[in-house]
Design an enzyme around this catalytic site. Structure first.
Site, PDB file in Angstrom:
ATOM      1  N   CYS A  36       0.863  -1.182   0.000  1.00 22.43           N
ATOM      2  CA  CYS A  36       0.000   0.000   0.000  1.00 22.43           C
ATOM      3  C   CYS A  36       0.894   1.224   0.000  1.00 22.43           C
ATOM      4  O   CYS A  36       2.075   1.133   0.338  1.00 22.43           O
ATOM      5  CB  CYS A  36      -0.901  -0.004   1.238  1.00 22.43           C
ATOM      6  N   CYS A  42      -3.815   6.177   0.045  1.00 19.29           N
ATOM      7  CA  CYS A  42      -3.322   4.867  -0.400  1.00 19.29           C
ATOM      8  C   CYS A  42      -2.960   4.846  -1.880  1.00 19.29           C
ATOM      9  O   CYS A  42      -2.556   3.813  -2.411  1.00 19.29           O
ATOM     10  CB  CYS A  42      -4.356   3.791  -0.094  1.00 19.29           C
ATOM     11  N   LYS A  84     -12.408  -4.799   1.950  1.00 20.44           N
ATOM     12  CA  LYS A  84     -11.853  -3.957   3.010  1.00 20.44           C
ATOM     13  C   LYS A  84     -12.762  -2.747   3.172  1.00 20.44           C
ATOM     14  O   LYS A  84     -12.925  -1.945   2.245  1.00 20.44           O
ATOM     15  CB  LYS A  84     -10.435  -3.518   2.649  1.00 20.44           C
ATOM     16  N   ARG A  95      -3.493   3.655  12.519  1.00 19.76           N
ATOM     17  CA  ARG A  95      -2.995   4.850  11.826  1.00 19.76           C
ATOM     18  C   ARG A  95      -2.016   5.606  12.702  1.00 19.76           C
ATOM     19  O   ARG A  95      -1.107   6.262  12.204  1.00 19.76           O
ATOM     20  CB  ARG A  95      -4.158   5.715  11.363  1.00 19.76           C
ATOM     21  N   CYS A 113      -0.063   4.229   1.669  1.00 19.66           N
ATOM     22  CA  CYS A 113      -0.407   5.238   2.684  1.00 19.66           C
ATOM     23  C   CYS A 113       0.691   5.469   3.724  1.00 19.66           C
ATOM     24  O   CYS A 113       0.819   6.574   4.244  1.00 19.66           O
ATOM     25  CB  CYS A 113      -1.724   4.910   3.369  1.00 19.66           C
ATOM     26  N   LYS A 140     -12.095  -7.544   6.030  1.00 19.18           N
ATOM     27  CA  LYS A 140     -11.493  -6.673   7.031  1.00 19.18           C
ATOM     28  C   LYS A 140     -12.365  -5.466   7.276  1.00 19.18           C
ATOM     29  O   LYS A 140     -12.787  -4.860   6.291  1.00 19.18           O
ATOM     30  CB  LYS A 140     -10.113  -6.238   6.515  1.00 19.18           C
ATOM     31  N   ARG A 200     -10.997   7.794   3.514  1.00 21.36           N
ATOM     32  CA  ARG A 200     -10.721   6.775   2.501  1.00 21.36           C
ATOM     33  C   ARG A 200     -11.998   6.232   1.848  1.00 21.36           C
ATOM     34  O   ARG A 200     -11.992   5.174   1.234  1.00 21.36           O
ATOM     35  CB  ARG A 200      -9.952   5.607   3.135  1.00 21.36           C
ATOM     36  N   GLU A 248     -16.484  -7.667  -5.057  1.00 21.50           N
ATOM     37  CA  GLU A 248     -15.040  -7.399  -4.919  1.00 21.50           C
ATOM     38  C   GLU A 248     -14.251  -8.704  -4.874  1.00 21.50           C
ATOM     39  O   GLU A 248     -13.191  -8.829  -5.497  1.00 21.50           O
ATOM     40  CB  GLU A 248     -14.764  -6.603  -3.630  1.00 21.50           C
TER      41      GLU A 248
HETATM   42  C1  PBG Z   1      -3.076   0.242   4.894  1.00 24.72           C
HETATM   43  C2  PBG Z   1      -3.682  -0.584   5.964  1.00 24.72           C
HETATM   44  C3  PBG Z   1      -4.507  -0.198   7.034  1.00 24.72           C
HETATM   45  C4  PBG Z   1      -4.684  -1.331   7.826  1.00 24.72           C
HETATM   46  C5  PBG Z   1      -4.018  -2.372   7.203  1.00 24.72           C
HETATM   47  N1  PBG Z   1      -3.422  -1.890   6.038  1.00 24.72           N
HETATM   48  C6  PBG Z   1      -5.027   1.134   7.422  1.00 24.72           C
HETATM   49  C7  PBG Z   1      -6.015   1.835   6.601  1.00 24.72           C
HETATM   50  O1  PBG Z   1      -6.519   1.323   5.590  1.00 24.72           O
HETATM   51  O2  PBG Z   1      -6.279   2.989   6.941  1.00 24.72           O
HETATM   52  C8  PBG Z   1      -5.436  -1.397   9.128  1.00 24.72           C
HETATM   53  C9  PBG Z   1      -5.014  -2.483  10.047  1.00 24.72           C
HETATM   54  C10 PBG Z   1      -5.519  -2.348  11.456  1.00 24.72           C
HETATM   55  O3  PBG Z   1      -6.301  -1.453  11.810  1.00 24.72           O
HETATM   56  O4  PBG Z   1      -5.085  -3.179  12.264  1.00 24.72           O
HETATM   57  N2  PBG Z   1      -3.914   0.687   3.919  1.00 24.72           N
END
Ligand code: PBG
Length: 329
Positions: A120, A130, A195, A205, A122, A248, A217, A233
């Site tokens: 990713c 991202c 997600k 974060r 971000c 997730k 996001r 998806e």
């Molecule tokens: C990166 C990412 C995130 C998480 C996993 N990969 C954060 C987001 O999308 O803001 C979150 C994982 C967690 O909260 O444990 N994009």
């Protein structure tokens, strides 16, 4: 009316009977442990919003990897905090980037650990989104090349599995094409397929220093109101070549886990995310709940819903409770 003939309590009478008829098991084999690697850390730094989790310097990861392996865990998922950020996240595809170096350190110390990497932008962009920006818009198609570069550099560094979490359309296909062309046809892709845009990522974060500098996001992560869209998806990511798919977060989305499970024939992964972890840690530290019992119930529920694998910050604790015979009672 005669007294009921059926008495479900018969099979609940003793621990042995309960174990005999238990439908759901949790094993160390099913757990994936997330690790934060920080290019600027000198010592492991505890993450305030995630008690018991640390940002690791690369130099200390070897010892940690051996500890996790010896505890019975089999796989880790790496997140990087680079020493510099820019508009395109270019520190994410450097040969000497923080994740690339971390993969080497872990592979040298504990080669049998399966190393997965989060793919990713971000954590590497100065704006925290991202993907790359066109004004304030996250541009899908120009982001795909950059994600593919990052995934390729993880594969070159020795990653066993790459896991794109950006939620750009078409990223699984883009990664697959580049990996295949460059000699990594055997590197599997675990797609963060469904997600959701979730408040449960809050502690992460802070941990990964990846909060967006403006906006949110919701133009790329999924709307929590949608379930059918999650199936779409998943279908699309499988069609693009994903080897495993993820739902997730986990706990507020057990219905999605169940529906995806009934639809697919590849391994299904659920991410027990940072906010879910911190809720358990903070309430148990305050003495309001029993941590071990609560973690057991959470892990069991995610498996019962249909997940094969669980990404969880509780993994080392679960491994220890299993080893000490304190997991089931
Ligand atoms: C990166 C990412 C995130 C998480 C996993 N990969 C954060 C987001 O999308 O803001 C979150 C994982 C967690 O909260 O444990 N994009």
């Amino acid at each position: 009316m005669a007294f009921p003939i059926t008495r479900p309590r018969r099979l609940r009478a003793t621990p042995a009977l309960r174990a005999l008829v238990a439908e759901t098991q949790v094993s160390c084999d099913d757990l994936i442990y997330p690790l934060f690697v920080d290019a600027r850390a000198r010592q492991p730094e505890e993450i305030a919003a995630m008690p018991g989790q640390y940002r690791w310097p690369v130099e200390r990861l070897g010892d940690e990897a051996r500890r996790l392996r010896d505890a019975g865990l089999r796989s880790v998922l790496l997140f990087g905090l680079p020493d510099w950020k820019d508009a395109t996240g270019s520190s994410s595809w450097h040969d000497e980037g923080v994740v690339q170096r971390a993969i080497g350190a872990i592979k040298r110390a504990a080669p049998e650990l399966v190393v997965m990497t989060d793919v990713c932008l971000c954590e590497y962009t100065d704006h925290g989104h991202c993907g790359v920006l066109d004004g304030e818009h996250v541009d899908n198609d120009t982001t795909l090349d950059l994600l593919a570069r990052q995934a390729l550099s993880h594969a070159r560094a020795g990653a066993d599995i790459v896991a794109p979490s950006d939620m750009m359309d078409g990223r699984v296909g883009a990664l697959r094409a580049v990996l295949d062309r460059e000699g990594y046809a055997d590197t599997p892709i675990l797609s963060y397929a469904a997600k959701y845009s979730s408040a449960f990522y809050g502690p992460f974060r802070e941990a990964a220093d990846s909060a967006p500098a403006f906006g949110d996001r919701r133009s790329y992560q999924m709307d929590p109101r949608n379930a059918r869209e999650a199936l779409r998806e998943v279908d699309e990511d499988l069609a693009e070549g994903a080897d495993m798919v993820m739902v997730k977060p986990a706990l507020a989305y057990l219905d999605i886990i169940r529906q995806v499970r009934e639809r697919i024939h590849v391994p299904l992964v659920a991410y027990n995310v940072s906010g879910e972890y911190s809720m358990v840690k903070v309430t148990s530290a305050a003495g309001f709940v029993d941590e071990r019992a609560m973690v057991r119930e959470v892990m069991t529920a995610i498996k019962r819903a249909g997940a094969d694998l669980i990404i969880t910050y509780h993994a080392p604790d679960v491994a220890q409770w299993i080893r000490e015979g304190r997991w089931t009672d």
